[in-house]
Design a protein around this motif. Sequence first.
Motif, mmCIF file in Angstrom:
data_model
loop_
_atom_site.group_PDB
_atom_site.id
_atom_site.type_symbol
_atom_site.label_atom_id
_atom_site.label_comp_id
_atom_site.label_asym_id
_atom_site.label_seq_id
_atom_site.Cartn_x
_atom_site.Cartn_y
_atom_site.Cartn_z
ATOM 1 N N ALA A 3 -13.501 40.555 4.844
ATOM 2 C CA ALA A 3 -12.258 40.755 4.802
ATOM 3 C C ALA A 3 -11.781 39.701 6.733
ATOM 4 O O ALA A 3 -12.359 39.344 7.033
ATOM 5 C CB ALA A 3 -11.904 42.043 4.737
ATOM 6 N N PRO A 4 -10.073 39.841 5.980
ATOM 7 C CA PRO A 4 -10.024 39.258 7.224
ATOM 8 C C PRO A 4 -9.779 39.276 8.907
ATOM 9 O O PRO A 4 -10.232 39.470 9.796
ATOM 10 C CB PRO A 4 -8.559 39.328 7.335
ATOM 11 C CG PRO A 4 -8.032 39.090 5.943
ATOM 12 C CD PRO A 4 -9.297 40.128 4.960
ATOM 13 N N ALA A 58 -5.730 35.592 15.044
ATOM 14 C CA ALA A 58 -5.003 35.037 14.741
ATOM 15 C C ALA A 58 -4.158 35.965 15.848
ATOM 16 O O ALA A 58 -2.922 35.640 16.196
ATOM 17 C CB ALA A 58 -4.022 34.936 13.446
ATOM 18 N N VAL A 59 -4.064 37.534 15.620
ATOM 19 C CA VAL A 59 -3.226 37.910 17.131
ATOM 20 C C VAL A 59 -3.491 37.716 18.533
ATOM 21 O O VAL A 59 -2.797 37.380 19.309
ATOM 22 C CB VAL A 59 -3.933 39.772 17.414
ATOM 23 C CG1 VAL A 59 -3.326 40.324 18.078
ATOM 24 C CG2 VAL A 59 -3.194 40.064 15.368
ATOM 25 N N ALA A 60 -4.643 37.727 18.765
ATOM 26 C CA ALA A 60 -5.217 37.119 20.252
ATOM 27 C C ALA A 60 -4.686 35.737 20.783
ATOM 28 O O ALA A 60 -3.696 34.659 22.010
ATOM 29 C CB ALA A 60 -6.678 36.605 20.285
ATOM 30 N N ALA A 61 -4.242 34.636 19.571
ATOM 31 C CA ALA A 61 -3.861 33.345 19.528
ATOM 32 C C ALA A 61 -2.026 33.609 19.939
ATOM 33 O O ALA A 61 -1.543 33.200 21.343
ATOM 34 C CB ALA A 61 -4.190 32.122 19.178
ATOM 35 N N ILE A 62 -1.846 34.554 19.066
ATOM 36 C CA ILE A 62 -0.345 34.641 19.247
ATOM 37 C C ILE A 62 0.371 35.461 20.618
ATOM 38 O O ILE A 62 1.341 35.007 21.025
ATOM 39 C CB ILE A 62 0.236 35.143 17.661
ATOM 40 C CG1 ILE A 62 0.543 34.503 16.487
ATOM 41 C CG2 ILE A 62 1.423 35.964 18.471
ATOM 42 C CD1 ILE A 62 0.291 35.489 15.188
ATOM 43 N N VAL A 63 -0.368 36.342 21.133
ATOM 44 C CA VAL A 63 0.287 37.012 22.068
ATOM 45 C C VAL A 63 0.119 36.723 23.389
ATOM 46 O O VAL A 63 0.821 36.626 24.799
ATOM 47 C CB VAL A 63 -0.971 38.432 22.240
ATOM 48 C CG1 VAL A 63 -0.786 39.854 23.169
ATOM 49 C CG2 VAL A 63 -0.536 39.739 20.859
ATOM 50 N N GLY A 110 -6.852 31.974 13.971
ATOM 51 C CA GLY A 110 -7.777 32.924 13.224
ATOM 52 C C GLY A 110 -9.089 31.811 12.796
ATOM 53 O O GLY A 110 -9.993 31.903 12.287
ATOM 54 N N LEU A 111 -8.551 30.260 12.575
ATOM 55 C CA LEU A 111 -9.620 29.371 11.640
ATOM 56 C C LEU A 111 -10.847 28.976 13.426
ATOM 57 O O LEU A 111 -12.516 29.818 13.305
ATOM 58 C CB LEU A 111 -9.232 27.978 12.262
ATOM 59 C CG LEU A 111 -10.124 27.335 11.316
ATOM 60 C CD1 LEU A 111 -10.719 27.547 10.312
ATOM 61 C CD2 LEU A 111 -9.211 25.728 11.813
ATOM 62 N N ALA A 112 -10.027 29.470 14.471
ATOM 63 C CA ALA A 112 -11.769 29.473 15.848
ATOM 64 C C ALA A 112 -11.849 31.053 15.294
ATOM 65 O O ALA A 112 -13.554 30.761 15.774
ATOM 66 C CB ALA A 112 -10.611 29.199 16.694
ATOM 67 N N ALA A 113 -12.226 31.725 15.299
ATOM 68 C CA ALA A 113 -12.266 33.414 15.624
ATOM 69 C C ALA A 113 -13.365 33.383 13.590
ATOM 70 O O ALA A 113 -13.798 33.913 14.118
ATOM 71 C CB ALA A 113 -11.470 34.442 15.419
ATOM 72 N N ALA A 114 -12.568 32.703 13.009
ATOM 73 C CA ALA A 114 -14.110 33.013 12.024
ATOM 74 C C ALA A 114 -15.019 31.813 11.775
ATOM 75 O O ALA A 114 -16.576 31.863 11.368
ATOM 76 C CB ALA A 114 -12.810 31.919 10.748
ATOM 77 N N ALA A 143 -7.585 30.891 3.135
ATOM 78 C CA ALA A 143 -7.451 32.415 3.489
ATOM 79 C C ALA A 143 -6.960 32.205 4.706
ATOM 80 O O ALA A 143 -6.059 33.871 4.943
ATOM 81 C CB ALA A 143 -9.151 32.514 3.149
ATOM 82 N N ILE A 144 -6.929 31.365 5.478
ATOM 83 C CA ILE A 144 -6.645 31.671 6.465
ATOM 84 C C ILE A 144 -4.976 31.533 6.865
ATOM 85 O O ILE A 144 -4.257 31.937 8.260
ATOM 86 C CB ILE A 144 -7.192 30.998 8.560
ATOM 87 C CG1 ILE A 144 -8.886 31.345 8.252
ATOM 88 C CG2 ILE A 144 -6.393 31.108 9.414
ATOM 89 C CD1 ILE A 144 -9.474 30.440 8.783
#
Length: 336
Positions: A89-90, A99-104, A126-130, A241-242
């Motif tokens: 799941a996401p 995604a949150v870490a990059a945006i913040v 998100g892509l890096a985390a996945a 998905a991302i």
Amino acid sequence: MKDISRSALLTVIISAITFAVAMLGLLIGAKPMTLAQALTAVASPNDGTDGIIVWTLRMPRSIAAFLAGGALAVSGFLLQSITRNPLAAPDLTGVSSGAVAAIVSTFVFFPAISSFYYPAIGMAGGLAAASMTIWVARGARASPLHMALGGITVALFLNAVTTYVLLRGGPQSPSVLFWLSGGLQGRSWPQIVYMLPWIVSSLAVALASHRVIGVLMLGDEAAAGLGVNLSVWKPVLLLAAIGLVAGVTPVAGPVAFVGLAAPHLVRLLRPQDSFSSILLNIAIGGGLLLTADVVARSVAAPREIPVSILTALIGGPIFIYLAQRRDISIGKGAIE
């Protein structure tokens, strides 16, 4: 044909229930309305206070909740399908946290960058985390539970990074903290316009690829034997998905467990094919988050509860149930 008609009927029924919840959302708020008042306000957007409240606050918020829930559900469905992992799941693969870490980080350290670019920044995070989660899972033979544990580990690490960045950035406004909790307070038409290109384009890719998704659910060997180019289609569907998460996160924040729970609820309905599954995921995911948002802004009115608290109350027990079972299939696969 009968199964396809059944799936279409289920989609219509669930969409009708979701519409009823959306109408209920128009009635609930700091200024309660009757159904007649709400319908009058819908028909006359510029006529009095009720019209302004409905068209400026409640209606766009409900639409944003539905779009976000549907997007997260389809994202979870894609992640579960391409990994054949029922626990994907996401939020459990680190995608949302990335995604949150990059945006913040961008918000704190590069405030001059326009929020217009936040979805692209969130997609990169998100892509890096996945990718990190997949790398960890491969080291553990890629079993579903190991992938889930790897994703949770990556998510915890990225959540710590987010907290550190926020501390470095000094006191944050209540709106930022509410966004980090997952919520739709104050969302209006500009946020919907902001979400739509990412959600629509990613959903279009998913729907256009429904036959490939169905084949991938049979397993990598079977898919390759049927002519599916795994090195092309898996990255394409992972990006879709991302992309769905990237469109949702800047607006709604990290909303937990919708992407896990909705695909499993859809499987209980036994849709005929992947196309029907995607439509049902949109309907059920959108309905789940819309219902959670209506409850979140009414159960403790005039104060609001972050919507992620309610989705976690739904999704947490489902995750525990899935983690304990060994016979949950994705296509022909199962937890091993």
